[in-house]
Structures are given as structure tokens and as C-alpha cells.
Design a protein around this motif. Structure first.
Motif, mmCIF file in Angstrom:
data_model
loop_
_atom_site.group_PDB
_atom_site.id
_atom_site.type_symbol
_atom_site.label_atom_id
_atom_site.label_comp_id
_atom_site.label_asym_id
_atom_site.label_seq_id
_atom_site.Cartn_x
_atom_site.Cartn_y
_atom_site.Cartn_z
ATOM 1 N N MET A 1 0.689 -1.376 0.040
ATOM 2 C CA MET A 1 -0.056 -0.009 0.132
ATOM 3 C C MET A 1 0.832 1.092 -0.075
ATOM 4 O O MET A 1 0.707 2.428 -0.618
ATOM 5 C CB MET A 1 -0.890 -0.073 1.261
ATOM 6 C CG MET A 1 -1.906 -1.189 1.120
ATOM 7 S SD MET A 1 -3.278 -1.010 2.493
ATOM 8 C CE MET A 1 -2.376 -1.550 3.732
ATOM 9 N N ALA B 1 -2.189 3.162 5.729
ATOM 10 C CA ALA B 1 -1.647 1.809 5.425
ATOM 11 C C ALA B 1 -1.600 0.716 6.634
ATOM 12 O O ALA B 1 -2.038 -0.192 6.710
ATOM 13 C CB ALA B 1 -0.436 1.781 4.360
ATOM 14 N N LEU C 1 -0.516 5.176 -0.843
ATOM 15 C CA LEU C 1 -1.196 5.419 0.440
ATOM 16 C C LEU C 1 -0.502 6.069 1.419
ATOM 17 O O LEU C 1 0.595 5.679 1.754
ATOM 18 C CB LEU C 1 -1.839 4.266 0.870
ATOM 19 C CG LEU C 1 -3.181 3.730 0.055
ATOM 20 C CD1 LEU C 1 -2.925 3.210 -1.159
ATOM 21 C CD2 LEU C 1 -4.126 2.665 0.991
ATOM 22 N N GLN D 1 1.943 1.912 -3.420
ATOM 23 C CA GLN D 1 0.714 2.621 -4.251
ATOM 24 C C GLN D 1 0.702 3.873 -4.010
ATOM 25 O O GLN D 1 -0.397 4.460 -4.643
ATOM 26 C CB GLN D 1 -0.205 1.401 -4.074
ATOM 27 C CG GLN D 1 -0.125 0.050 -4.440
ATOM 28 C CD GLN D 1 0.577 0.101 -5.838
ATOM 29 O OE1 GLN D 1 -0.057 0.601 -6.869
ATOM 30 N NE2 GLN D 1 1.368 -0.884 -6.183
#
Length: 116
Positions: free
Chosen positions: A80, A90, A85, A83
Motif C-alpha cells: 500500500m 496503510a 497510500l 502504491q
């Protein structure tokens, strides 16, 4: 009472040491954090309080089964973060998934013959 304070200070010292190591050597801090130090100390304290082989065997076995639901969190959080976040989101999602997996373990583990 002093025993509880000593245990809390020891646990705090371990967490502080991991955080300090992690500032310079994140991989080494991860290694130290992954060591079952808390489990080992818990077993030592439990044995001191109640030296019962069967009780210790059940504790150790249950610890093994409860470690398994926590492992996906350590893959989910970095995924996460990579990506994009935010860290706190997360972490919250990782912890929520872990709690859900713990609940599943408690619910279905005994049905599968796992002694918790």
C-alpha cells in the motif's frame, strides 16, 4: 508490582532499541523486530509464574498459530505504501486485516483441530 514495572520497562527498551537501530539500519531493525524476543520473554515469565510443562506447551503452540494471521500485514503495508497510500492509512488497513484474520483463526482454528 515491581515485576510488572520491570516487564514493562524491558518491553519499552526493546521497542526503543528497534526504533533507534531503524534510523540507520532499517533491515537490521527489521531483523531484531522479527526475533521472537517478546514470545521468549513471555514464556520465561509464564514459566516462572507457573512451571507447568503442558501449560507451556499449549502456550507455545497457540503462539505459533497466532503468528500466522499477522504475517500478511507485513506484505500488505509495504504494498500500500508503494502504491502511494499514506502511512497511517496503510497501517490502519494492515492492522484491520490482521484483526480480521485473528478472528477467523479463533473461529475456524478449533474446527480444524488447532488447539488455541
Amino acid at each position: 508490582m515491581w515485576s510488572v514495572i520491570a516487564k514493562a520497562l524491558l518491553a519499552g527498551a526493546m521497542i526503543a532499541a528497534i526504533a533507534e537501530i531503524g534510523k540507520r539500519l532499517p533491515t537490521m531493525a527489521a531483523l531484531v523486530a522479527s526475533l521472537p524476543l517478546v514470545s521468549i520473554l513471555g514464556m520465561i515469565f509464564l514459566w516462572h509464574a507457573r512451571p507447568d510443562a503442558e501449560n507451556m506447551a499449549r502456550h507455545s503452540e497457540a503462539t505459533f498459530w497466532f503468528v500466522l494471521p499477522s504475517l500478511p500485514m507485513f506484505l500488505l503495508i509495504p504494498l500500500m505504501l508503494r502504491q502511494g497510500l499514506p502511512f497511517w492509512l496503510a497501517l490502519a488497513v494492515g492492522c484491520t486485516v490482521t484483526v480480521g484474520l485473528y478472528l477467523l483463526m479463533v473461529q475456524f482454528g478449533p474446527r480444524l483441530g488447532i488447539r488455541l
